[in-house]
Design a protein around this motif. Sequence first.
Motif, PDB file in Angstrom:
ATOM      1  N   TYR A   1      53.356  44.359  46.618  1.00 59.22           N
ATOM      2  CA  TYR A   1      52.421  44.651  47.702  1.00 59.22           C
ATOM      3  C   TYR A   1      53.180  44.983  48.971  1.00 59.22           C
ATOM      4  O   TYR A   1      54.119  44.280  49.363  1.00 59.22           O
TER       5      TYR A   1
ATOM      6  N   TYR B   1      48.400  38.502  43.731  1.00 58.75           N
ATOM      7  CA  TYR B   1      47.883  38.089  42.430  1.00 58.75           C
ATOM      8  C   TYR B   1      46.386  38.375  42.401  1.00 58.75           C
ATOM      9  O   TYR B   1      45.665  38.068  43.353  1.00 58.75           O
ATOM     10  N   HIS B   2      45.921  38.963  41.295  1.00 65.87           N
ATOM     11  CA  HIS B   2      44.520  39.381  41.202  1.00 65.87           C
ATOM     12  C   HIS B   2      43.985  39.054  39.818  1.00 65.87           C
ATOM     13  O   HIS B   2      44.634  39.323  38.808  1.00 65.87           O
TER      14      HIS B   2
ATOM     15  N   ILE C   1      41.934  36.392  44.405  1.00 64.17           N
ATOM     16  CA  ILE C   1      43.063  37.163  44.899  1.00 64.17           C
ATOM     17  C   ILE C   1      43.830  36.321  45.912  1.00 64.17           C
ATOM     18  O   ILE C   1      43.234  35.583  46.708  1.00 64.17           O
TER      19      ILE C   1
ATOM     20  N   GLY D   1      36.440  42.365  45.594  1.00 62.84           N
ATOM     21  CA  GLY D   1      36.074  43.113  44.403  1.00 62.84           C
ATOM     22  C   GLY D   1      34.590  43.142  44.140  1.00 62.84           C
ATOM     23  O   GLY D   1      33.821  42.307  44.622  1.00 62.84           O
TER      24      GLY D   1
ATOM     25  N   ARG E   1      52.567  46.822  38.605  1.00 61.23           N
ATOM     26  CA  ARG E   1      51.726  45.761  38.067  1.00 61.23           C
ATOM     27  C   ARG E   1      52.398  45.107  36.873  1.00 61.23           C
ATOM     28  O   ARG E   1      53.067  45.768  36.078  1.00 61.23           O
TER      29      ARG E   1
ATOM     30  N   ASP F   1      41.209  39.458  36.783  1.00 56.65           N
ATOM     31  CA  ASP F   1      40.113  40.144  36.100  1.00 56.65           C
ATOM     32  C   ASP F   1      39.589  39.141  35.080  1.00 56.65           C
ATOM     33  O   ASP F   1      40.188  38.940  34.017  1.00 56.65           O
TER      34      ASP F   1
ATOM     35  N   LEU G   1      38.247  47.062  43.141  1.00 54.12           N
ATOM     36  CA  LEU G   1      38.856  46.238  44.176  1.00 54.12           C
ATOM     37  C   LEU G   1      38.961  47.087  45.430  1.00 54.12           C
ATOM     38  O   LEU G   1      39.659  48.099  45.449  1.00 54.12           O
TER      39      LEU G   1
ATOM     40  N   SER H   1      36.309  41.778  38.813  1.00 57.22           N
ATOM     41  CA  SER H   1      37.277  41.488  39.871  1.00 57.22           C
ATOM     42  C   SER H   1      36.972  40.117  40.448  1.00 57.22           C
ATOM     43  O   SER H   1      35.839  39.809  40.800  1.00 57.22           O
TER      44      SER H   1
END
Length: 299
Positions: free
Chosen positions: A182, A168-169, A158, A123, A192, A171, A136, A155
Amino acid sequence: MARPTPQRAELWADCRCSLAESPRWDDRTNQLLWVDLDAGDLWKARTDRTAPPDGGPVRVQFDRPTSVAVPRMDGGLLTAGPGGFVWTDRDGRPGRTVDLPEDWSVMRMNDGACDPAGRLLCGSTSREAGAGPGRLYQLDGDGRVRVLLDGLGMSNGIAWSPTGDTVYHVDSLAHEVAAHDYDVDGGALGDRRRFLVLEEDFGMPDGLTVDAEGFLWVAVWGAGRVLRCAPDGEVVSHVDVPARYVTACAFGGDSLSDLYITTARRPSTGRPPRAEPAAGGVFRCAPGTSGLPLSRFDG
């Protein structure tokens, strides 16, 4: 049921980085790798040594700020920094590059990791809050780039579930960890959902990793701890770190049973280094579970 007693991580490498980030264990060399983002340094240290590592960690200087250094299938590293992505050898000498369409006067690259198929997801974020939207990116082994997410605050970390079908991401500015379906074969993001949201006065989620049981370990910037979260998002335990600005974590060692935790000490955090003499170092604990093998960049 009562929660387990929190563990405490101990100093393992007193490297005193300004902003240590992106730890990962390389099973080919039996080394932990991490970067000092602001300084543009790659650090390497063997994980089969007691704390601190015998002979101390080795520092490799890059020619630019570097947020990620990922081992490649073919040897060497893939790095991310101002301009985009750079293929290097293990001593930091640059080769192929892929440019990204960012205004690097106000933006920088941030955390990233490779999916089970060997693509890098990494990101961007603004140098100052509100200067520009973070994105991202996904980089394939052949050098193709696409934007998976836009309009992000910061970002950050991850990681993938053990089966690879959930990513998993983080912010950080939204104080949120999101989970996406995914597609490993095609690299596409699906539905999401919110996984974890932290109160603003507690700290910001930063880097993260997933253990072999599918639990998330989330580094919390400003809280001096790493949270362990069940697959449903419940916080079940945590590790205390004697440095307030915890940045990321990764499992390492022969059995992937040690958790390594990176921290920051730069003055912009507002925390004088003398108040936390070990800040900027790498810490370690044995949390009683093991991690997942490293995914290398397929290029």
